[in-house]
Every structure is written in C-alpha cells, then in structure tokens.
Scaffold this active site. Structure first.
Site, PDB file in Angstrom:
ATOM      1  N   HIS A 191     -11.250 -38.826  -8.029  1.00  0.00           N
ATOM      2  CA  HIS A 191     -10.360 -39.589  -8.916  1.00  0.00           C
ATOM      3  C   HIS A 191     -10.287 -38.915 -10.302  1.00  0.00           C
ATOM      4  O   HIS A 191     -10.663 -39.490 -11.329  1.00  0.00           O
ATOM      5  CB  HIS A 191     -10.952 -40.996  -9.028  1.00  0.00           C
ATOM      6  CG  HIS A 191     -10.036 -42.053  -9.545  1.00  0.00           C
ATOM      7  ND1 HIS A 191      -9.288 -41.899 -10.691  1.00  0.00           N
ATOM      8  CD2 HIS A 191      -9.760 -43.293  -9.088  1.00  0.00           C
ATOM      9  CE1 HIS A 191      -8.609 -43.017 -10.901  1.00  0.00           C
ATOM     10  NE2 HIS A 191      -8.871 -43.878  -9.944  1.00  0.00           N
ATOM     11  N   GLU A 295      -5.303 -37.222  -8.217  1.00  0.00           N
ATOM     12  CA  GLU A 295      -6.488 -37.345  -7.365  1.00  0.00           C
ATOM     13  C   GLU A 295      -6.258 -36.702  -6.006  1.00  0.00           C
ATOM     14  O   GLU A 295      -5.324 -37.055  -5.302  1.00  0.00           O
ATOM     15  CB  GLU A 295      -6.816 -38.834  -7.172  1.00  0.00           C
ATOM     16  CG  GLU A 295      -6.800 -39.617  -8.473  1.00  0.00           C
ATOM     17  CD  GLU A 295      -6.845 -41.130  -8.258  1.00  0.00           C
ATOM     18  OE1 GLU A 295      -7.370 -41.569  -7.218  1.00  0.00           O
ATOM     19  OE2 GLU A 295      -6.346 -41.862  -9.131  1.00  0.00           O
TER      20      GLU A 295
END
Ligand SMILES: *[C@@H]1O[C@H](CO)[C@@H](O)[C@H](O)[C@H]1NC(C)=O
Ligand SMILES: *[C@@H]1O[C@H](CO)[C@@H](O)[C@H](O)[C@H]1NC(C)=O
Length: 321
Positions: A191, A295
């Site tokens: 992330h 991400e």
C-alpha cells in the site's frame, strides 16, 4: 629531516586511505543497522554509499522511509502517524495480507501490518543482484492467536533491498506450511504512499483504457477513458490486469516514480481528498495534497496455495528526472 618525515607521513596516510577504502568496500555491517525508532520500536536502516537510505520497522515489516542520494524523502508518512501497536502506521509502505481492504472476515487489510516480524540473520538464496545491494530479510509466521482468526500456517519472507543506485526492492515469498493438507487463499497489496509536491500536478501513467473497480461505487466495474490519470477529488480504484510498469509524474518536482512489479497484477490508486482526510485521526487535514497511493496488488483473482506451495511477488521502486 623534515622533508623525509613528512614524506613518511604522506606514505602512511596513503596506506591509511588505501586500507580505509578496503574496509569500506568489504564491510557490509555498517550498511545495515538495527536500531530503535519512534516509541522504542525496532527498525532496520539500510544505507548505500551514494547516500540513499531505507528504514523499515519490524512492526509490520513497514517501510517508513526511502531517501535518494540527495537525502530527499520519497515516501509520504503522515505527521500524525501513530507508532503504537496494534495501530497501523499511516504512510510508507504497509503490507496488506492475507486480506486486502474488507474483502473477507478479517480486520481491514489483514494482520501482517500489525505484527512484529523478525530479522532472518541467515537468509537463503543471496543472488548476485541482491549481493550488489544492501538488504534485510524479514519473516512472519502465525502465532497461536493468529491461527484462531486465520487457521493457516504460513511463512512470509520479505527481502527489502536498497540497490546500488538507490532503487528499493521488496521481494515477497509466502509459503503454505500447513501439515494437514489444507490450502489457503489470500489477497495482497503493498500500500505504497508516494510523496508528491502537489497532487494537482500529478499524473499516473500506464493504467489508461484499463478496467477498474470503483471502491467509491460499491466496486462497480468501469473502464478508464484517459491515458494519464489525474486526481481532482476522492479517488479509490482497483485497476485490473495492469502492466508490469506504472509511473507517477510529479510535474512540480519534475520527478517520475517508476513502479515495476511481478506477480502483482492489480494496482490501487488512492487519495482520500479533503472530506475523508478530516475523518482520519492519524492524517493531517491538508496532507492529501502531498501524497498519492499507487499500490501493487493481487486483489481480483485471490491467490491459492496448496501445502508446500509458494507464491512470489516483487515490487521495485525507482525515480527518474
Ligand atoms: C530459494 O531457492 C530455492 C531453490 O531454487 C527455492 O525453492 C526457494 O523458493 C527460494 N527461496 C526464496 C525465499 O526465494
Ligand atoms: C497546487 O497546484 C494548484 C494548481 O496549479 C494550485 O492552485 C495550488 O495552489 C497548488 N497548491 C500548493 C500547495 O502549492
């Protein structure tokens, strides 16, 4: 007399420089350091001779800093980030495993980012690529408590490498170590929060014309119309079957981040924008202007591992002007 002794000094100085150079070249111990970070949490620092550096907390195997040779921070970490387990750290590179977002019964983004990982001092498979860089291997295995919420034995190894030119590599391998013949399925994401100078001047390239799931519309499927993505309001999309390379242009800084990935077909692009930012206690009100998450992920098609099977994923981050 004076001339000869200064000559001797010069000679010993030459020897000294020669030997120091040898020591610097062959001593890797100074390039990897384990130290205390915020709130006394252990972190590993990787340094390259050209000045770049990476910091990764054992809590979550969470990369919180990636600096280039000029000492500029390339990742965004909120000024309000909380370094207090089990709270996840806001910014850097959280790991979402074994569940992305709320796509399952676990807490959002799974539990890998809330666990204390260990350092493997005897890492296997040190290839020449890795040997040229500075690296650390981090390991996560489930505890008995973890097995109560996710009843699967696994070994997750992540090798964090800072390459000779300052590239950051995250090489993950996840192995099903269940002895009772059970398979397991997971979704995954790195992330990554990139630091940008002004979100209004950011373009994400490489995702044009692709299908995506819009998390702001109950994961409705749509097709991206443009070539470069610009962000002008809250944005939360999972782009599907994306290419191995995505780039993020920061127009104001005239800098491009290059994201290269293997085994991670999907790509999430996220910015909370103003209203959502106000609802997040560990995120400053104005900080949405200075970050974008891109991400590398495996979301649409969850990964299934039989006992003994292993999955590998790789993320490489670099910059170019
Ligand atoms: C190390 O190499 C062996 C043999 O090639 C392979 O099975 C294993 O997956 C590798 N492990 C890692 C962590 O890359
Ligand atoms: C970001 O760019 C926009 C559009 O050019 C501009 O209006 C705004 O003032 C900039 N913000 C900052 C914080 O520089």
């Amino acid at each position: 007399m004076i001339a000869s002794s200064s000559c001797q000094i010069m000679r010993s100085l030459h020897f000294f420089i020669f030997f120091s150079a040898l020591i610097t070249t062959y001593s890797t111990s100074t390039a990897v350091e384990i130290t205390k970070g915020i709130n006394g949490l252990d972190k590993v620092i990787l340094r390259q001779t050209q000045g770049s550096g990476v910091e990764v907390y054992l809590y979550g195997a969470h990369v919180t800093s990636w600096k280039n040779g000029q000492g500029q921070e390339l990742l965004f970490v909120s000024s309000k980030a909380i370094f207090d387990p089990p709270k996840p750290i806001r910014g850097g590179i959280p790991i979402c495993f074994p569940q992305f977002s709320n796509l399952g019964t676990l807490q959002s983004h799974g539990f890998a980012r809330n666990r204390l990982w260990t350092v493997d001092n005897n890492p296997p498979n040190v290839t020449s690529e890795v040997a040229n860089g500075v690296f650390v291997d981090l390991l996560l295995k489930p505890t008995e408590e973890d097995l109560k919420i996710w009843p699967h034995r696994f070994e997750f190894r992540m090798r964090v490498t800072l390459g000779p030119t300052g590239d950051l590599m995250l090489a993950s391998s996840i192995k099903n170590t269940d002895a009772d013949g059970k398979l397991f399925t997971f979704t995954f994401a790195h992330h990554t929060y990139f630091s940008v100078s002004n979100i209004s001047g950011v373009e994400v390239k490489g995702l044009g014309k692709l299908d995506y799931l819009d998390n702001l519309k109950n994961r409705e499927r749509a097709t991206e119309v443009g070539d470069a993505i610009t962000i002008k309001s809250e944005f939360d999309r999972v782009y599907l079957s994306t290419p191995t390379e995505i780039s993020i242009l920061d127009q104001e800084k005239k800098r491009t981040f290059v994201v290269q990935k293997d085994g991670l077909p999907d790509a999430v692009v996220w910015n909370p924008w103003e209203a959502k930012a106000k609802t997040m206690a560990d995120f400053g009100e104005d900080e949405f202007k200075y970050m974008v998450c891109v991400e590398a992920a495996a979301i649409e098609k969850p990964i299934t591992l039989k006992p003994g099977e292993e999955w590998k994923g790789r993320l490489q981050l670099s910059t170019r002007l």
